[in-house]
Structures are given as structure tokens and as C-alpha cells.
Motif scaffolding. Sequence first.
Motif, mmCIF file in Angstrom:
data_model
loop_
_atom_site.group_PDB
_atom_site.id
_atom_site.type_symbol
_atom_site.label_atom_id
_atom_site.label_comp_id
_atom_site.label_asym_id
_atom_site.label_seq_id
_atom_site.Cartn_x
_atom_site.Cartn_y
_atom_site.Cartn_z
ATOM 1 N N LEU A 52 7.095 1.264 5.681
ATOM 2 C CA LEU A 52 8.301 0.898 4.928
ATOM 3 C C LEU A 52 9.569 1.478 5.531
ATOM 4 O O LEU A 52 10.658 1.290 5.003
ATOM 5 C CB LEU A 52 8.170 1.362 3.463
ATOM 6 N N LYS A 53 9.398 2.232 6.614
ATOM 7 C CA LYS A 53 10.576 2.896 7.183
ATOM 8 C C LYS A 53 11.406 1.956 8.061
ATOM 9 O O LYS A 53 11.660 2.223 9.210
ATOM 10 C CB LYS A 53 10.146 4.118 8.007
ATOM 11 N N THR A 54 11.808 0.855 7.505
ATOM 12 C CA THR A 54 12.675 -0.039 8.259
ATOM 13 C C THR A 54 14.109 0.400 8.032
ATOM 14 O O THR A 54 14.412 1.059 7.053
ATOM 15 C CB THR A 54 12.527 -1.488 7.783
ATOM 16 N N ILE A 55 14.961 0.033 8.928
ATOM 17 C CA ILE A 55 16.339 0.491 8.816
ATOM 18 C C ILE A 55 17.131 -0.371 7.837
ATOM 19 O O ILE A 55 17.840 0.135 7.000
ATOM 20 C CB ILE A 55 17.016 0.518 10.204
ATOM 21 N N ASP A 56 17.014 -1.664 7.927
ATOM 22 C CA ASP A 56 17.921 -2.462 7.089
ATOM 23 C C ASP A 56 17.282 -3.686 6.451
ATOM 24 O O ASP A 56 17.952 -4.638 6.152
ATOM 25 C CB ASP A 56 19.157 -2.858 7.886
ATOM 26 N N THR A 57 15.995 -3.648 6.238
ATOM 27 C CA THR A 57 15.348 -4.761 5.546
ATOM 28 C C THR A 57 14.686 -4.254 4.265
ATOM 29 O O THR A 57 13.906 -3.306 4.323
ATOM 30 C CB THR A 57 14.243 -5.389 6.436
ATOM 31 N N PRO A 58 14.996 -4.868 3.136
ATOM 32 C CA PRO A 58 14.299 -4.475 1.912
ATOM 33 C C PRO A 58 12.793 -4.640 2.108
ATOM 34 O O PRO A 58 12.341 -5.681 2.571
ATOM 35 C CB PRO A 58 14.823 -5.464 0.865
ATOM 36 N N SER A 59 12.031 -3.599 1.791
ATOM 37 C CA SER A 59 10.605 -3.583 2.107
ATOM 38 C C SER A 59 9.799 -3.033 0.945
ATOM 39 O O SER A 59 10.195 -2.049 0.334
ATOM 40 C CB SER A 59 10.343 -2.659 3.301
ATOM 41 N N VAL A 60 8.662 -3.668 0.707
ATOM 42 C CA VAL A 60 7.741 -3.148 -0.300
ATOM 43 C C VAL A 60 6.315 -3.190 0.223
ATOM 44 O O VAL A 60 5.999 -3.957 1.126
ATOM 45 C CB VAL A 60 7.806 -3.934 -1.636
ATOM 46 N N LEU A 61 5.497 -2.323 -0.338
ATOM 47 C CA LEU A 61 4.065 -2.336 -0.052
ATOM 48 C C LEU A 61 3.367 -2.558 -1.392
ATOM 49 O O LEU A 61 3.663 -1.853 -2.357
ATOM 50 C CB LEU A 61 3.641 -1.008 0.571
ATOM 51 N N ILE A 62 2.484 -3.540 -1.447
ATOM 52 C CA ILE A 62 1.794 -3.806 -2.710
ATOM 53 C C ILE A 62 0.305 -3.512 -2.572
ATOM 54 O O ILE A 62 -0.362 -4.032 -1.684
ATOM 55 C CB ILE A 62 1.989 -5.273 -3.170
ATOM 56 N N GLU A 63 -0.166 -2.637 -3.428
ATOM 57 C CA GLU A 63 -1.608 -2.460 -3.586
ATOM 58 C C GLU A 63 -1.996 -3.509 -4.617
ATOM 59 O O GLU A 63 -1.744 -3.360 -5.804
ATOM 60 C CB GLU A 63 -1.929 -1.045 -4.093
ATOM 61 N N MET A 64 -2.592 -4.599 -4.127
ATOM 62 C CA MET A 64 -2.795 -5.775 -4.972
ATOM 63 C C MET A 64 -3.814 -5.534 -6.081
ATOM 64 O O MET A 64 -3.744 -6.157 -7.141
ATOM 65 C CB MET A 64 -3.278 -6.949 -4.129
ATOM 66 N N GLY A 65 -4.772 -4.665 -5.789
ATOM 67 C CA GLY A 65 -5.810 -4.390 -6.773
ATOM 68 C C GLY A 65 -6.775 -3.382 -6.181
ATOM 69 O O GLY A 65 -6.562 -2.896 -5.064
ATOM 70 N N TYR A 66 -7.829 -3.068 -6.942
ATOM 71 C CA TYR A 66 -8.816 -2.084 -6.471
ATOM 72 C C TYR A 66 -10.080 -2.798 -6.001
ATOM 73 O O TYR A 66 -10.784 -3.410 -6.804
ATOM 74 C CB TYR A 66 -9.123 -1.070 -7.575
ATOM 75 N N ILE A 67 -10.340 -2.680 -4.726
ATOM 76 C CA ILE A 67 -11.491 -3.363 -4.139
ATOM 77 C C ILE A 67 -12.792 -2.733 -4.648
ATOM 78 O O ILE A 67 -13.858 -3.342 -4.606
ATOM 79 C CB ILE A 67 -11.398 -3.332 -2.600
ATOM 80 N N THR A 68 -12.693 -1.500 -5.171
ATOM 81 C CA THR A 68 -13.856 -0.785 -5.696
ATOM 82 C C THR A 68 -14.150 -1.155 -7.152
ATOM 83 O O THR A 68 -15.132 -0.716 -7.726
ATOM 84 C CB THR A 68 -13.615 0.733 -5.604
ATOM 85 N N ASN A 69 -13.242 -1.968 -7.729
ATOM 86 C CA ASN A 69 -13.465 -2.411 -9.104
ATOM 87 C C ASN A 69 -14.041 -3.826 -9.072
ATOM 88 O O ASN A 69 -13.479 -4.708 -8.409
ATOM 89 C CB ASN A 69 -12.134 -2.386 -9.867
ATOM 90 N N LYS A 70 -15.146 -4.038 -9.789
ATOM 91 C CA LYS A 70 -15.854 -5.329 -9.725
ATOM 92 C C LYS A 70 -14.953 -6.510 -10.076
ATOM 93 O O LYS A 70 -14.945 -7.525 -9.390
ATOM 94 C CB LYS A 70 -17.051 -5.314 -10.710
#
Length: 444
Positions: A317-335
Amino acid sequence: MSVVIQFIILIFCCGTLESAKLQSFSTSEDTQGLTLELIFDAPVKAGISYQANGNVHIIRVPGAISPVFKGRQELDHLLAISFHIKAVKGALEFWFYPRGFFGVSLLPQLDSQTIRIHAKNGYPTREQINPDGKFQVVCIDPGHGGHDPGAPGSKSVEKQIVLALSRQLRDEINQLPGLKAVLTRDADYKLKLEDRPKISDRVGASLFISLHMNSSLPQVRGYEVFYLSEKGATQTLEARLGEAHSQASESIDSSNSETSSMGAVSSSDSILQQIIFDMQQVETLNSSAVLANVLADHLKETGRRSRGVRRAAFVVLKTIDTPSVLIEMGYITNKDDEAFFVSPEGTKKVSSALAKGIYSYLKEQANHPKKTLKEPATVKKSSGNQAGAVEPVYAVYTVKSGDTLGTLAIRHGVRYSSILAANAGLHPDKLFVGQKIRIPVLNE
Ligand SMILES: [Zn+2]
């Protein structure tokens, strides 16, 4: 007679072995890619081969030696490509590991003592993807890839789920007017964390979105949206590191002893510190906060559990000038979460929610062009025992249908955080039509 011929060949070989020393080694980079120039002190010949197993291009220079580089030498400052120089028996070898859409070719030699190698950058430039500047480009980053599978599930792995989801999201975005989407990886290969924002920058993206799956105890589920934290990163990360993702190394090199499996940095990281004090980055951070909240809002329509919007110091996410997000979409360990993401319906639901969120964010941005954010205005108190002290000025706003804190922040040109600060106890997920909230009035 035959004795004489053998003698001559021996002289030739030995002469080559002794004299073809690598004298200088230089690289130059432009939008086309990277060119390497190797200058030897005697005539040499080179051959190129490709090993599909390992995705490596090998340039072999028989009879050459390198007094400069001893043993295996890695040079890794290039966009999405790394190469090793190896001294092998009777030859020097240059091993190229392309991590993206690269082709490697051996260019005609300038003269017999110079070898040039070109690694063509296959990622489009912003001019190629958007020649008239009519489009807004969205960079989608499927996490992990190649030797780094990410978090394991019972019937899937993170790198596959996020790639399928990213492709679907790209297709959805490409159907929206005025938008184009580019993936940082469209196959199963390694891509360094630091190279991912570089690709986003190269294609001139208006926003960057990195997709991941989390892992934890079987009962934990739901999605979380992250944007870069400039403060408090350590607490968040320590909590996160203890929690999850411990299997999912974001580092492409497993020998790399990064303390963080999330590819995060500590708050003392000097680059991060520099970025924080850069006002441009503060504006970008604000936009990232808005984007994160807009996307989290839209994900609600998938009917899945929200774990909220959070901040963490992710390298990606360390971009200089672009709005950035990281999404943890869900838990792969949850059925339930895993089953949802393995199904085409789940992928479709999530990608259309994200596409809608991205579209509404970009539309809102276009209607309210980014301006330099001013500080909230203050007035001097005229009464009370604190007379003379300053207090902020607010306007009261009545929440309408469809409002989110993110869109309100853009519309009023204020920081997301300052709306939160102005409204004690206001929860971003609990905004009601008709609710009165305070919006800071800004300095002229
Ligand atoms: Zn991940």
C-alpha cells in the motif's frame, strides 16, 4: 599432423578462458524494458536458452570469467524482474527470472566483446492503455502467486481464489463506462510486493486494490478492508500477526526473514516516515480512507460479515499518490467463507459489489475534483472560563439515503478522520437517514 591441430585448438581454448574477463556491467531502464550491457576484455560468444521449469531465461557465455562478481550474485532493483550472475564451470551465466509479462532476448552484439541483453516489459504504459486520457484505470492486485501460495484452505489456496476473483472484477470493471482495469498478475507467477505498486504507477492507475484471503481459527469469518496506517501500525500488526495469516508469506523469497508474514513494515520504517510527512501522501491517505469505506459499504450487499475498515502498514500500500486498499475478502480457513469464494456465484457477487463501489468512488471523485484539503476553521470562544481559547466550527448535515462517511468526506472536501473526530461515538457502519452529523467547516 593431427597432433599439431590439437595443439592449436588447445592454445585457442586456453587463450579464450584466460582473456575473456567481464570488465563492466551496466543496466539501463526505460518504458520499453531493461537493457543490460556486458563488456568483456576479449571476444566472446553467447547463447540464450529458456527453462520452462522455473520460468528462467539463461544467457550463457562460455569461456568467460568475472573478477567482479564472485559466485551467485543477485541484482534485483528492476521492475518485476530479477537476475543472477553465476560463475559455473567454464562459463558465466546470467539467469533471468521474469515475474510479470516479460520477454527476454539476446540483442545482436555491438562488437565481439560486448553483449547486450534486452528484457522487454510487457505491462502496458499509461499512454498505451489510455491514449486519449479518457479512461480511469483501476489496478487490481491478486495477492501472492508462484512459489507463494498464500493461505491454504481445505480445497483451495489463496493465490487461486484471489486470481479468479481479480479476473472477474477486471471483466466487470471493463464493462463500466470510462473505466479500464489492469491486473498486476494474470497468471500464477511470483511478483514482489514492491513491484506491485510500480505496475499500478506504470499503467497510470487512479486506484489500486489488492485482494487477499485471510486465515485464522475455523469460526472466524468475514471481510476486512485495509488502508495504509501512518501511525499505530505496530499495535495493529502485532494484533494481526498473532491472529492470522501466519502461513501466508507475502515474501517471495522464503529465505527472507521478514518478521511479518503480511509483508508489513514497522512504524519506524524510514521510507514510511518520509511518506507520512509528505503532504501529498496525507491527501492520498485520506482518499484511501474514503475508498476503503466506500468499498466496505458496498461489500455489505453480499450479505457477508463485515469486520470493518482497518489500517495497517502493508508494503503493497506504500504508493506515493494513488489511493490504495488491501481487502481480506474472507477467511479461507472458515468453511462457509471458503465455499462462498470457491463458488462462481460468490465470486460474481463480490466482484460486482466491488465494481459498483469502485465506480461510485471514481464518479464521486470526478464530480468533486480533488482539492488541497484545508484545516478545519476555528473561532475564539467569547464566553465561559476558557474565553479566548479556540474551538472548531462545524456545519450540521442531515444524512440522506445512500450517504456514506466516505462520500460525505469527498463532497465536503474534508478528511474522513476529521468527520469522525467531530462526531464523538459516530460509527461509520451505522449511519441513518435523517441523522444529524457535524461536518467541519474549513478555513478559507
Ligand atoms: Zn494474503
